[in-house]
Design a protein around this motif. Sequence first.
Motif, PDB file in Angstrom:
ATOM      1  N   VAL A 536       0.861  -1.191   0.000  1.00  0.00           N
ATOM      2  CA  VAL A 536       0.000   0.000   0.000  1.00  0.00           C
ATOM      3  C   VAL A 536       0.894   1.237   0.000  1.00  0.00           C
ATOM      4  O   VAL A 536       1.939   1.262   0.663  1.00  0.00           O
ATOM      5  CB  VAL A 536      -0.939   0.024   1.215  1.00  0.00           C
ATOM      6  CG1 VAL A 536      -1.761   1.312   1.245  1.00  0.00           C
ATOM      7  CG2 VAL A 536      -1.854  -1.200   1.223  1.00  0.00           C
ATOM      8  N   ALA A 537       0.477   2.248  -0.747  1.00  0.00           N
ATOM      9  CA  ALA A 537       1.215   3.513  -0.809  1.00  0.00           C
ATOM     10  C   ALA A 537       0.421   4.593  -0.108  1.00  0.00           C
ATOM     11  O   ALA A 537      -0.780   4.767  -0.353  1.00  0.00           O
ATOM     12  CB  ALA A 537       1.464   3.903  -2.268  1.00  0.00           C
ATOM     13  N   GLY A 538       1.090   5.301   0.824  1.00  0.00           N
ATOM     14  CA  GLY A 538       0.492   6.462   1.464  1.00  0.00           C
ATOM     15  C   GLY A 538       0.805   7.700   0.639  1.00  0.00           C
ATOM     16  O   GLY A 538       1.975   8.046   0.454  1.00  0.00           O
ATOM     17  N   CYS A 539      -0.210   8.359   0.140  1.00  0.00           N
ATOM     18  CA  CYS A 539      -0.021   9.446  -0.834  1.00  0.00           C
ATOM     19  C   CYS A 539      -0.697  10.734  -0.369  1.00  0.00           C
ATOM     20  O   CYS A 539      -1.607  10.716   0.458  1.00  0.00           O
ATOM     21  CB  CYS A 539      -0.604   9.056  -2.188  1.00  0.00           C
ATOM     22  SG  CYS A 539       0.015   7.506  -2.857  1.00  0.00           S
ATOM     23  N   ARG A 540      -0.249  11.833  -0.977  1.00  0.00           N
ATOM     24  CA  ARG A 540      -0.909  13.131  -0.809  1.00  0.00           C
ATOM     25  C   ARG A 540      -1.154  13.704  -2.211  1.00  0.00           C
ATOM     26  O   ARG A 540      -0.234  13.763  -3.039  1.00  0.00           O
ATOM     27  CB  ARG A 540      -0.051  14.082   0.000  1.00  0.00           C
ATOM     28  CG  ARG A 540      -0.694  15.472   0.175  1.00  0.00           C
ATOM     29  CD  ARG A 540       0.061  16.285   1.188  1.00  0.00           C
ATOM     30  NE  ARG A 540      -0.018  15.701   2.513  1.00  0.00           N
ATOM     31  CZ  ARG A 540       0.824  15.979   3.511  1.00  0.00           C
ATOM     32  NH1 ARG A 540       1.826  16.825   3.318  1.00  0.00           N
ATOM     33  NH2 ARG A 540       0.682  15.415   4.683  1.00  0.00           N
ATOM     34  N   VAL A 541      -2.401  14.121  -2.442  1.00  0.00           N
ATOM     35  CA  VAL A 541      -2.783  14.645  -3.762  1.00  0.00           C
ATOM     36  C   VAL A 541      -2.222  16.051  -3.918  1.00  0.00           C
ATOM     37  O   VAL A 541      -2.507  16.938  -3.108  1.00  0.00           O
ATOM     38  CB  VAL A 541      -4.312  14.656  -3.935  1.00  0.00           C
ATOM     39  CG1 VAL A 541      -4.681  15.200  -5.321  1.00  0.00           C
ATOM     40  CG2 VAL A 541      -4.889  13.255  -3.756  1.00  0.00           C
ATOM     41  N   GLN A 542      -1.390  16.239  -4.945  1.00  0.00           N
ATOM     42  CA  GLN A 542      -0.753  17.538  -5.183  1.00  0.00           C
ATOM     43  C   GLN A 542      -1.520  18.405  -6.190  1.00  0.00           C
ATOM     44  O   GLN A 542      -1.446  19.627  -6.134  1.00  0.00           O
ATOM     45  CB  GLN A 542       0.676  17.324  -5.716  1.00  0.00           C
ATOM     46  CG  GLN A 542       1.554  16.426  -4.862  1.00  0.00           C
ATOM     47  CD  GLN A 542       1.897  17.075  -3.539  1.00  0.00           C
ATOM     48  OE1 GLN A 542       1.746  18.287  -3.343  1.00  0.00           O
ATOM     49  NE2 GLN A 542       2.358  16.272  -2.592  1.00  0.00           N
ATOM     50  N   LYS A 543      -2.273  17.754  -7.060  1.00  0.00           N
ATOM     51  CA  LYS A 543      -2.915  18.492  -8.146  1.00  0.00           C
ATOM     52  C   LYS A 543      -4.147  17.730  -8.613  1.00  0.00           C
ATOM     53  O   LYS A 543      -4.110  16.502  -8.747  1.00  0.00           O
ATOM     54  CB  LYS A 543      -1.920  18.650  -9.309  1.00  0.00           C
ATOM     55  CG  LYS A 543      -2.400  19.521 -10.452  1.00  0.00           C
ATOM     56  CD  LYS A 543      -1.295  19.613 -11.492  1.00  0.00           C
ATOM     57  CE  LYS A 543      -1.730  20.457 -12.668  1.00  0.00           C
ATOM     58  NZ  LYS A 543      -0.663  20.522 -13.712  1.00  0.00           N
ATOM     59  N   GLY A 544      -5.257  18.432  -8.854  1.00  0.00           N
ATOM     60  CA  GLY A 544      -6.470  17.788  -9.341  1.00  0.00           C
ATOM     61  C   GLY A 544      -7.063  16.866  -8.306  1.00  0.00           C
ATOM     62  O   GLY A 544      -7.062  17.170  -7.103  1.00  0.00           O
ATOM     63  N   GLN A 545      -7.523  15.697  -8.751  1.00  0.00           N
ATOM     64  CA  GLN A 545      -8.108  14.732  -7.841  1.00  0.00           C
ATOM     65  C   GLN A 545      -7.902  13.314  -8.390  1.00  0.00           C
ATOM     66  O   GLN A 545      -7.710  13.117  -9.582  1.00  0.00           O
ATOM     67  CB  GLN A 545      -9.606  14.998  -7.637  1.00  0.00           C
ATOM     68  CG  GLN A 545     -10.426  14.908  -8.915  1.00  0.00           C
ATOM     69  CD  GLN A 545     -11.874  15.323  -8.707  1.00  0.00           C
ATOM     70  OE1 GLN A 545     -12.168  16.129  -7.817  1.00  0.00           O
ATOM     71  NE2 GLN A 545     -12.767  14.772  -9.502  1.00  0.00           N
ATOM     72  N   LEU A 546      -7.938  12.325  -7.458  1.00  0.00           N
ATOM     73  CA  LEU A 546      -7.830  10.916  -7.839  1.00  0.00           C
ATOM     74  C   LEU A 546      -9.224  10.315  -7.831  1.00  0.00           C
ATOM     75  O   LEU A 546      -9.955  10.435  -6.840  1.00  0.00           O
ATOM     76  CB  LEU A 546      -6.923  10.153  -6.860  1.00  0.00           C
ATOM     77  CG  LEU A 546      -5.506  10.704  -6.627  1.00  0.00           C
ATOM     78  CD1 LEU A 546      -4.721   9.750  -5.732  1.00  0.00           C
ATOM     79  CD2 LEU A 546      -4.777  10.910  -7.939  1.00  0.00           C
ATOM     80  N   GLU A 547      -9.612   9.665  -8.933  1.00  0.00           N
ATOM     81  CA  GLU A 547     -10.911   9.013  -9.045  1.00  0.00           C
ATOM     82  C   GLU A 547     -10.685   7.513  -9.220  1.00  0.00           C
ATOM     83  O   GLU A 547     -10.005   7.093 -10.161  1.00  0.00           O
ATOM     84  CB  GLU A 547     -11.697   9.574 -10.228  1.00  0.00           C
ATOM     85  CG  GLU A 547     -11.973  11.076 -10.113  1.00  0.00           C
ATOM     86  CD  GLU A 547     -12.737  11.610 -11.314  1.00  0.00           C
ATOM     87  OE1 GLU A 547     -13.363  10.780 -12.020  1.00  0.00           O
ATOM     88  OE2 GLU A 547     -12.718  12.828 -11.545  1.00  0.00           O
TER      89      GLU A 547
END
Length: 620
Positions: A536-547
Motif C-alpha cells: 500500500v502507498a500512502g499518498c498526498r494529492v498535489q494536483k487535481g483529484q484521484l478518481e
Amino acid sequence: MNQKLLKLENLIQFHTVCRQLHSLGQRRMLAQWRHGFSSYPVWTTQLYARPWQTDMLIGTGLSQCRLLVTKKEKKSWKFQLPATKSKKEVEVWIGITVEELARAMKKDIVSLPSGEKITFLDTPGHAAFSAMRARGAQVTDIVVLVVAADDGVMKQTVESIQHAKDAQVPIVLAINKCDKPDADPEKVKKELLAYDVVCEDYGGDVQAVHVSALMGDNLMALAEATIALAEMLELKADPTGPVEGTVIESFTDKGRGPVTTAIIQRGTLRKGSILVAGKSWAKVRAMFDEHGKTISEAYPSMPVGIIGWRDLPSAGDEILEVESEFYPVKPRAREVIDWRKFEQELEKNKDDLKIIEEKRKEHQEAHQKAREQYGTLNWKERSFKKYLERKEQRPLKAKKKAEGDSNVLPIIIKGDVDGSVEAILNIMDTYDASHECELELVHFGVGDISENDVNFAETFDGIIYGFNVNASNVIQQSAARKRVKIKLHKIIYRLIEDLQEELSSRLPCLVEEQPIGEASILATFSVTEGKKKIPVAGCRVQKGQLERQKKFKLIRNGHVIWKGSLTSLKHHKDDVSVIKTGMDCGLSLDEEKVEFKVGDEIVCYEEKEILAKTSWDPGF
C-alpha cells in the motif's frame, strides 16, 4: 499652355504622318515581293509594336509624344474622377471575357494612346501553379514581375525570377500596392538585389514602375515601359510561312468540343488551317479573340481561341501547321500524330522492360536464397518446412489485405482546364504518407462531371473531386443513388484541404491521455488480506483529484513503470471514490508485484479518442 498643346498636336500629327507613309511604303514592298520582284520578308513585332525601323530623331519624338499623350490622358482621367468613390457589386461568372467584365463595370477596355497593343498572359501566383508560371515565362517576350510594396520579395517572387532567367526573358518590375500607408518600394528594390534584379535607380537595366492596381495609378506608365523595352530589344516576328505557336490552355466546351487558347509566334493562322499539337490535330473551324468575337486571321503575338481539335491537346504543347504542298493535308496530320504515338509507345516499352528486368532479378535472387536454405534438407523435410511457412503467411496476408482495403482512398479528378488538372496532379505527386493511407488516382480529365466519372467512382468506391466544374442535377441524383461522393471546389487550396481531411478520416483514431490528478508517495507499508500481504502507498494529492474508476500510472524518475487500475482507495479507514487536492490517502494496485518507493508519482488519467491527422504536407 497653348504653346505646349500646339507642340503636342504637332508631334501627334507628325507621328500619324510617319505611320501613313510607312504603311504605304510597306504595302508597295509587300506587293512587289508577292509578284517576285523582291524577296524582302515582312516582319512584325511579337508585342504588336510598330513594324518599321525608326531613326534616333523619330524615336525620340515618338517617345516624347507617348509621354505627353500619357500625361494628358492621365490628367483628363484624374479630372473626371469623382470626389468620392462609391463601391458597387459586379456579377462575374466562369469564362467571362474582358469585354463582358468591362461592360458590367461600365468601363472602357486596357487601349494605349499611342495605338500599340500588348498581349498580357496572366499566371496564378499560388504555389500550386509553378508549372504554369514556368510555361508562361517560356512563351512571353517580357516578364512583368509584380511584387507587393508591403510584403516584399516572397517565395513565388524568387521562383518567378528563376523562371525568367531560365527562359532568358527580360524583366519589367511592377511594385504594386504603393497606395498603402506601409508601402516601401525602396525596400523591395533592395531585396531584389540579392537575386540579381538590379533596378535603374541602382545602376541596373530593370525598369521599376510604382503602381496601384486598386486605385489604377501608373498602369499606363507600366504599359509604356513594356513597349519601350520591346522597341529597344527590336522584338519582331514573321507573319509569313507555316504557323507556329503554343497551347496556353485547353478545355472542353459542350457546344464546341475541344477548345484551346493559344499564342501565335510565327505565321498567320487562318480558318481551314491544319494544325498538330502533341498527339492531337485540328482543322481550324473557327477562331475567336480575347473578347470572344469571331476572327478570320490571327497574327503573331495575338491570343486566339481555336475550335476544331479532334482530341484535347495539353497546355504547353507546340502548335505546328502541316504543309499541304506535297501531301494530302489530313493524312499528313494523321501521319505526324501516329509517329508521335509510336515514339511514346517505344518509350513506354523501354520503361516496362526495365521494370520487368528488375522484377526478374529480384525473383532470381529470392529463388537462389531459397535453394541455399533448403539445400541440405531431403524432399520430405523441405516439403514440411514450406508447408509451415505457407501456414504462417496465410493469416498475415489476410490481415494485410483487410488493412489495405480500408486504408486506400481512390479519387477521380476533374478540372475546368488542362492547367488546373496538371496543378492538382503535381500536388498529388508530393503525397508521401502511403504508410498511413494509400492515395489512388483512378481517373482524371477536363470538363464537367459525367456519368462515366460516377460509374468509375462506384466501381472503385472512390470520391470525385471537381475544380471549377459543374455536376448537373441528373448526375448528382445518380451519384446519390450509387452512394458516390462528389466534392466541388473553386479554390485549389480548399480542394487540397478537403482531400487532407478525407485522408485523415481513413486513419484509426489516436488515444490521448488526459491527466485528472497527481499525487506523490510519502510512505509505503503493507496490509494482510487473508494469507496475502498487499503493498500500500500512502499518498498526498498535489494536483487535481484521484478518481478510483479511472486509470492510473506509476512514474519513477520520469519513467512509467506501471499502468492499470486501483484495487482500493482509502481516506483513513474509509473506502472513498474520490480524493481531492491536499488530502492524504492510501491506495493499492491491481498488480501485486509492483513495489512502491517514497518519491514515486501516481497520476490519475482518462483515455479519449481523437481524430488522427495525415502527415502529408503539400507545401502550402
